[in-house]
Design an enzyme around this catalytic site. Structure first.
Site, PDB file in Angstrom:
ATOM      1  N   LYS A  29      -1.566  22.744  -0.015  1.00 51.14           N
ATOM      2  CA  LYS A  29      -1.309  23.731  -1.067  1.00 51.14           C
ATOM      3  C   LYS A  29      -2.301  24.882  -0.880  1.00 51.14           C
ATOM      4  CE  LYS A  29      -0.127  23.738  -5.963  1.00 51.14           C
ATOM      5  NZ  LYS A  29       0.238  22.906  -7.104  1.00 51.14           N
ATOM      6  N   GLU A  76       7.330  12.736 -18.840  1.00 50.39           N
ATOM      7  CA  GLU A  76       7.252  12.951 -20.291  1.00 50.39           C
ATOM      8  C   GLU A  76       7.817  11.767 -21.057  1.00 50.39           C
ATOM      9  OE1 GLU A  76       8.229  15.231 -18.083  1.00 50.39           O
ATOM     10  OE2 GLU A  76       6.714  16.794 -18.323  1.00 50.39           O
ATOM     11  N   ARG A 115      12.545  16.683 -22.625  1.00 49.46           N
ATOM     12  CA  ARG A 115      12.839  15.545 -21.751  1.00 49.46           C
ATOM     13  C   ARG A 115      12.767  14.210 -22.473  1.00 49.46           C
ATOM     14  NH1 ARG A 115      11.855  16.189 -15.932  1.00 49.46           N
ATOM     15  NH2 ARG A 115      13.479  17.716 -15.579  1.00 49.46           N
TER      16      ARG A 115
HETATM   17  C1  TPP Z   1       9.266  18.347 -16.652  1.00 43.62           C
HETATM   18  C2  TPP Z   1       8.084  19.164 -16.210  1.00 43.62           C
HETATM   19  N1  TPP Z   1       6.839  18.784 -16.540  1.00 43.62           N
HETATM   20  C3  TPP Z   1       5.788  19.528 -16.150  1.00 43.62           C
HETATM   21  C4  TPP Z   1       5.963  20.662 -15.416  1.00 43.62           C
HETATM   22  C5  TPP Z   1       4.779  21.541 -15.072  1.00 43.62           C
HETATM   23  N2  TPP Z   1       4.576  21.627 -13.625  1.00 43.62           N
HETATM   24  C6  TPP Z   1       4.971  22.694 -12.906  1.00 43.62           C
HETATM   25  S1  TPP Z   1       4.626  22.561 -11.307  1.00 43.62           S
HETATM   26  C7  TPP Z   1       3.900  21.071 -11.532  1.00 43.62           C
HETATM   27  C8  TPP Z   1       3.306  20.349 -10.365  1.00 43.62           C
HETATM   28  C9  TPP Z   1       4.308  20.080  -9.325  1.00 43.62           C
HETATM   29  O1  TPP Z   1       3.688  19.419  -8.268  1.00 43.62           O
HETATM   30  P1  TPP Z   1       4.461  19.274  -6.906  1.00 43.62           P
HETATM   31  O2  TPP Z   1       5.867  18.903  -7.156  1.00 43.62           O
HETATM   32  O3  TPP Z   1       3.678  18.362  -6.041  1.00 43.62           O
HETATM   33  O4  TPP Z   1       4.467  20.734  -6.306  1.00 43.62           O
HETATM   34  P2  TPP Z   1       3.237  21.593  -5.748  1.00 43.62           P
HETATM   35  O5  TPP Z   1       2.852  22.514  -6.858  1.00 43.62           O
HETATM   36  O6  TPP Z   1       2.142  20.661  -5.373  1.00 43.62           O
HETATM   37  O7  TPP Z   1       3.784  22.313  -4.590  1.00 43.62           O
HETATM   38  C10 TPP Z   1       3.934  20.698 -12.869  1.00 43.62           C
HETATM   39  C11 TPP Z   1       3.339  19.473 -13.428  1.00 43.62           C
HETATM   40  C12 TPP Z   1       7.284  21.027 -15.100  1.00 43.62           C
HETATM   41  N3  TPP Z   1       7.565  22.141 -14.415  1.00 43.62           N
HETATM   42  N4  TPP Z   1       8.311  20.259 -15.493  1.00 43.62           N
END
Ligand code: TPP
Length: 637
Positions: free
Chosen positions: A288, A377, A405
């Site tokens: 990242k 969630e 959710r």
């Molecule tokens: C249902 C839900 N919960 C929380 C989030 C907040 N959120 C946005 S990106 C993220 C992290 C995603 O991690 P990953 O899939 O590994 O992608 P990366 O950012 O590491 O590329 C979170 C928790 C969301 N978008 N949707």
């Protein structure tokens, strides 16, 4: 300020242009694309590290796939900036996340290349599987469907539900697992360890390379050869690895791990995978923030850093000469630790948003009493319910939008059993630049209709603290406290705790012509509007309802008895919201007045600054003043 694309990116407006590039030059396109993202985000803000991490994947996918005919689904979509830039939106990319500009997430109405609208996590495999199954039903044998999902998003239940189905449905799809060991904060849970084990196991990788070679040689000879390859591969895996692969056991063929920053290898592998029928997963290891040293180092900070100096890495912060009010989320975080110090039963739960909601303050202060459960969630709510059965007082903090959710869990696992769980809904109201997928528009409506549920909203920091204090004293039933993104109004916020009577509002301003009844932080605009109306010769009272449920019956009766013109004000949906609750109360009690409800209409409100969106919906200060004047006028006529 216009951002200039490097020479290898300049010629590429659409994926068709990318396909003109020699395969051996693709890394040059990646370089320019990465630079373009750095240049633009540093000036205009937005998500950052995630898009840098998938530059090579993005280029390889658009090089190998025939988008938009092939369907490319990005999970969450905060990593899709490269995709947007390569699919006809480079010229508008500087408008990303601004009012009237392009969206920060893929969106179907924005581009035919955005196969699916996203924003909430863990939907990509389900959506892609739906597309793959439909393509089969439609006889579109050649259509490729690809879901790109992060290791964080993979912790969400939906991803598992979808894989469970995908393995059985045997539809033709590729899942690209973009594994960077990070969610917004460091990823959590056993799956993370499992993925690390596969990645670092030498035996596994040696065998995998052999399998890959065999497969590579055979893949040129068509489908029969694939079957043979599959048998050899299966044999090798089961005899040599002695344990089966999680994805393989779900009947999803596992390939990888591969270096997700080697664009040339990715092109080769994706071309191979296109030939292999059925559901497959390609495990890519990425970093990242790749290519921007500071973002690689502090990945949480650089998830969405705001504007910054791309040379020094200094993140822009507004400078003020006097102390500013804190963010509501920080008041929550610090207050929770304070309360937990007083009440040993208090624990904290967050589904993957420790820094977003400031639960990280408790995680640091009392690590054994604060839980990040992953992007889960539904689990967060039922896990909280389980703890409540054992006498724990759980503060479960979920962004209002993500709580959608877990609705059944709130009803079935908490409220029907009358368990005392406190739900703190951060980012209630307009989320701002993240847009409609993230607006917390519906919580008042969806929470207030559930039995055994209190719904409260603080107008300022002191109220938030007192509501949290009150909630942990309340042993019967669930207690929702909703508050917005951003700062409150009280620089001196650390006031002593005082219990609030549940269902009790307060009058903050006297008046004689009309009454404004607000709920939550948006009430500050209502109060300011009431003061401004004085200059227009209108004497407006202001009431802070505090609770959408239970309503303050005594206060409402007084308001309806005193005023024939009433404005209700909320930063939530009008349908079923606070204003609706007031009208229900009036109908049930035979009370009459001209009531104007201000709030979010029955429409999708796009992204922009919160104030821009309040104005669009007619409940910024000027809008409230206007509504009051119209109400006076209307009643006079
Ligand atoms: C249902 C839900 N919960 C929380 C989030 C907040 N959120 C946005 S990106 C993220 C992290 C995603 O991690 P990953 O899939 O590994 O992608 P990366 O950012 O590491 O590329 C979170 C928790 C969301 N978008 N949707």
């Amino acid at each position: 300020m216009s951002i200039k694309a490097g020479k290898h990116l300049q010629a590429i407006r659409h994926p068709a242009d990318l396909k003109e590039v020699a395969e051996s030059d693709l890394h040059l396109v990646c370089q320019d694309l990465r630079q373009y993202i750095v240049d633009t985000v540093s000036v205009y803000g937005g998500h950052f590290g995630a898009s840098l991490g998938v530059v090579e994947l993005t280029v390889a996918l658009h090089y190998v796939l025939d988008t938009p005919n092939d369907q490319l689904v990005w999970d969450v979509g905060h990593q899709a900036y490269g995709h947007k830039i390569l699919t006809g939106r480079r010229d508008r990319f500087h408008t990303n996340r601004y009012y009237g500009g392009i969206s920060g997430f893929p969106k179907r109405k924005e581009s035919e290349y955005d196969a699916f609208g996203v924003g909430h996590s863990s939907t990509s495999i389900s959506a892609a599987l739906g597309m793959a199954v439909a393509a089969e039903l439609n006889g579109e044998k050649d259509r490729q469907v690809v879901a790109v999902i992060g290791d964080g998003a993979m912790t969400g239940g939906m991803a598992f539900e979808a894989m469970n189905h995908a393995g059985d449905a045997a539809a033709n799809m590729i899942i690209v697992l973009n594994d960077n060991c990070m969610s917004i904060d460091p990823n959590v849970g056993a799956l993370k360890d499992y993925l690390t084990d596969i990645t670092t196991s030498h035996t596994y990788n040696k065998v995998k390379d052999e399998v890959w070679n065999v497969l590579g040689k055979l893949s040129r000879f068509g489908v029969n050869a694939q079957e043979i390859a599959s048998k050899i591969e299966g044999g090798l895996k089961s005899s040599l690895l002695k344990h089966s692969n999680l994805f393989e056991s779900l009947k999803i063929r596992y390939f990888g791990p591969v270096d997700g920053h080697d664009v040339h290898h990715l092109v080769k592998v994706l071309n191979d995978l296109k030939q292999i029928p059925g559901p497959k997963i390609l495990h890519c290891i990425t970093t990242k923030g790749k290519g921007f040293a500071l973002a690689e180092k502090d990945q949480t900070l650089w998830h969405a850093p705001g504007k910054f100096d791309k040379i020094t890495g200094e993140i822009q912060k507004k400078k003020y000469d006097k102390p500013q009010p804190p963010k509501y989320q920080d008041v929550f975080g610090h207050t929770l630790v304070e309360l937990a110090g007083m009440n040993p039963d208090i624990v904290g739960v967050t589904p993957a948003m420790p820094s977003g909601c400031s639960m990280n303050i408790m995680m640091k202060a009392m690590p054994e009493r604060a839980f990040d459960v992953g992007i889960a969630e539904q689990h967060a709510v039922t896990f909280s319910a389980g703890m409540a059965t054992q006498g724990k007082m759980v503060f479960c903090n979920i962004y209002s939008t993500f709580m959608q959710r877990a609705y059944d869990q709130v009803i079935h696992d908490v409220c029907l059993q009358n368990l005392p769980v406190v739900f703190c809904l951060d980012r209630a109201g307009f989320a701002g630049a993240d847009g409609p997928t993230h607006h917390g528009a519906y919580d008042i409506a969806y929470m207030r209709c559930i039995p055994n549920m209190v719904v409260a909203a603080p107008m300022n920091e002191q109220e938030l603290r007192n509501m949290m204090f009150t909630a942990q004293l309340n042993k019967s039933g669930a207690f929702t406290i909703r508050y917005p993104r951003g700062e409150g109004v009280m620089p001196e916020w650390k006031t002593p705790f005082e219990a609030i009577q549940v269902g009790k509002g307060r009058r903050l301003r006297k008046g004689s012509d009309l009454a404004i009844i607000g709920i939550g932080h948006i009430g500050n605009l209502g109060l300011a509007a009431a003061e401004a109306l004085e200059k227009e010769g209108i004497s407006a009272a202001f009431y802070d309802a505090r609770f959408a449920k239970p309503l303050d019956a005594e206060m409402l009766k007084e308001v309806f008895a005193t005023f024939d013109k009433i404005i209700t004000l909320e930063d939530g949906c009008l349908m079923g919201g606070f204003g609706s609750a007031v009208l229900e109360f009036a109908a049930d009690h035979g009370l009459n007045a001209h009531v104007k409800r201000l709030g979010i209409p029955d429409a999708v409100i796009e992204h922009g600054e919160q104030l821009e969106l309040y104005a669009e919906c007619g409940f910024d200060k000027a809008g409230i003043v206007r509504a009051a004047m119209e109400l006076m006028e209307m009643v006079r006529l």
